[in-house]
Motif scaffolding. Structure first.
Motif, mmCIF file in Angstrom:
data_model
loop_
_atom_site.group_PDB
_atom_site.id
_atom_site.type_symbol
_atom_site.label_atom_id
_atom_site.label_comp_id
_atom_site.label_asym_id
_atom_site.label_seq_id
_atom_site.Cartn_x
_atom_site.Cartn_y
_atom_site.Cartn_z
ATOM 1 N N GLU A 180 60.584 34.372 8.091
ATOM 2 C CA GLU A 180 61.579 33.306 7.934
ATOM 3 C C GLU A 180 61.346 32.169 8.912
ATOM 4 O O GLU A 180 61.512 30.997 8.576
ATOM 5 C CB GLU A 180 62.988 33.885 8.130
ATOM 6 C CG GLU A 180 63.406 34.832 7.016
ATOM 7 C CD GLU A 180 64.754 35.462 7.281
ATOM 8 O OE1 GLU A 180 65.292 35.232 8.392
ATOM 9 O OE2 GLU A 180 65.265 36.168 6.392
ATOM 10 N N GLU A 181 60.949 32.486 10.140
ATOM 11 C CA GLU A 181 60.762 31.458 11.162
ATOM 12 C C GLU A 181 59.327 30.948 11.234
ATOM 13 O O GLU A 181 59.003 30.116 12.069
ATOM 14 C CB GLU A 181 61.169 32.023 12.534
ATOM 15 C CG GLU A 181 62.639 32.410 12.603
ATOM 16 C CD GLU A 181 63.031 32.898 13.981
ATOM 17 O OE1 GLU A 181 62.217 32.740 14.916
ATOM 18 O OE2 GLU A 181 64.146 33.430 14.129
ATOM 19 N N ARG A 182 58.465 31.451 10.373
ATOM 20 C CA ARG A 182 57.055 31.041 10.345
ATOM 21 C C ARG A 182 56.413 31.188 11.723
ATOM 22 O O ARG A 182 55.751 30.297 12.240
ATOM 23 C CB ARG A 182 56.915 29.610 9.838
ATOM 24 C CG ARG A 182 57.452 29.424 8.427
ATOM 25 C CD ARG A 182 57.265 27.996 7.930
ATOM 26 N NE ARG A 182 57.766 27.842 6.582
ATOM 27 C CZ ARG A 182 57.731 26.704 5.895
ATOM 28 N NH1 ARG A 182 57.216 25.616 6.451
ATOM 29 N NH2 ARG A 182 58.202 26.628 4.672
ATOM 30 N N THR A 183 56.657 32.321 12.304
ATOM 31 C CA THR A 183 56.145 32.583 13.642
ATOM 32 C C THR A 183 54.644 32.830 13.603
ATOM 33 O O THR A 183 54.124 33.449 12.682
ATOM 34 C CB THR A 183 56.853 33.826 14.237
ATOM 35 O OG1 THR A 183 58.255 33.609 14.159
ATOM 36 C CG2 THR A 183 56.458 34.045 15.669
ATOM 37 N N ALA A 184 53.935 32.350 14.628
ATOM 38 C CA ALA A 184 52.495 32.598 14.723
ATOM 39 C C ALA A 184 52.270 34.076 15.027
ATOM 40 O O ALA A 184 52.826 34.616 15.971
ATOM 41 C CB ALA A 184 51.887 31.730 15.820
ATOM 42 N N CYS A 185 51.448 34.719 14.210
ATOM 43 C CA CYS A 185 51.222 36.152 14.349
ATOM 44 C C CYS A 185 49.726 36.449 14.407
ATOM 45 O O CYS A 185 48.906 35.663 13.936
ATOM 46 C CB CYS A 185 51.829 36.907 13.169
ATOM 47 S SG CYS A 185 53.618 36.817 13.101
ATOM 48 N N PRO A 186 49.365 37.613 14.962
ATOM 49 C CA PRO A 186 47.960 38.020 14.949
ATOM 50 C C PRO A 186 47.521 38.395 13.538
ATOM 51 O O PRO A 186 48.306 38.335 12.589
ATOM 52 C CB PRO A 186 47.945 39.233 15.889
ATOM 53 C CG PRO A 186 49.348 39.748 15.867
ATOM 54 C CD PRO A 186 50.227 38.539 15.683
ATOM 55 N N ALA A 187 46.270 38.796 13.406
ATOM 56 C CA ALA A 187 45.691 39.085 12.091
ATOM 57 C C ALA A 187 46.496 40.154 11.359
ATOM 58 O O ALA A 187 46.939 41.142 11.941
ATOM 59 C CB ALA A 187 44.246 39.536 12.257
#
Length: 205
Positions: free
Chosen positions: A177-184
């Motif tokens: 929902e927050e378009r958070t930067a995430c790892p692979a």
């Protein structure tokens, strides 16, 4: 002798009047300049009321207070429109360069990071600075990895020497929902396939 003294006094008096007139003109010009855009203006404090499209900016110099009418509020202030007068209101945080409201910052000054309307010297725990910006973003921790998929090559599971297998992990709903930067979220690796398929079919590697 008296005539010379009289002429000298007359000359001095004329110079004083000239000096006073010049000072009054300069004071009037200065007052006019400070009162640009004003509806009401004070000689000591500048603008008191502005035209309806302008904002009243008030600042202090020691114990004195000054007012000025501006089209746009300067850094560190935000505009508030009112029924009688529009005002430039100062952001509460001194590290805030521009704000949406008194307590919600939109851009921080240099060497500060923005997170949820606040300015920080360092990004809070659980967040990281976005590349190329001075904004903090929540970091996410995806779910566990799935099992490796079957080894395939062009959708076939046999008939080749080498193929590829993959595994994935789910992203938390809050991070989506927050378009958070995430790892692979997807990984692949090379794998060895069965060269011979059931039924005797063979495909060259």
């Amino acid at each position: 002798m008296q005539w010379i003294i009289f002429m000298l006094l007359l000359f001095i008096s004329s110079m004083e009047m000239l000096t006073q007139n010049r000072w009054k003109k300069q004071a009037s010009a200065s007052l006019l300049e400070n009162c640009t855009g004003c509806v009401l203006c004070s000689e000591d404090n500048g603008c008191i009321t502005c035209h309806h499209r302008l904002f009243l900016l008030i600042w202090r110099d020691g114990i004195r207070q000054y007012g000025m009418c501006v089209h746009t509020c300067p850094p560190g202030y935000f505009g508030v429109r009112g029924l009688e007068v529009n005002r430039c209101t100062k952001c509460r945080s001194p590290s805030c360069e521009s704000c949406f409201s008194r307590d919600f910052c939109m851009k921080c000054k240099d060497k500060f990071y923005l997170y949820k309307g606040q300015c920080f010297r360092q990004c809070p725990p659980g967040t990281a600075a976005q590349p190329g910006t001075s904004e903090c973003q929540e970091t996410c921790e995806p779910g566990p990895w799935s099992e490796w998929s079957a080894c395939t090559h062009e959708s076939r599971t046999c008939g080749c020497k080498w193929g590829v297998e993959t595994r994935v992990r789910e992203l938390p709903e809050a991070a989506r929902e927050e378009r958070t930067a995430c790892p692979a979220l997807l990984e692949t690796r090379r794998c060895r396939m069965k060269k011979h398929c059931p039924g005797g079919e063979h495909r060259a590697a």
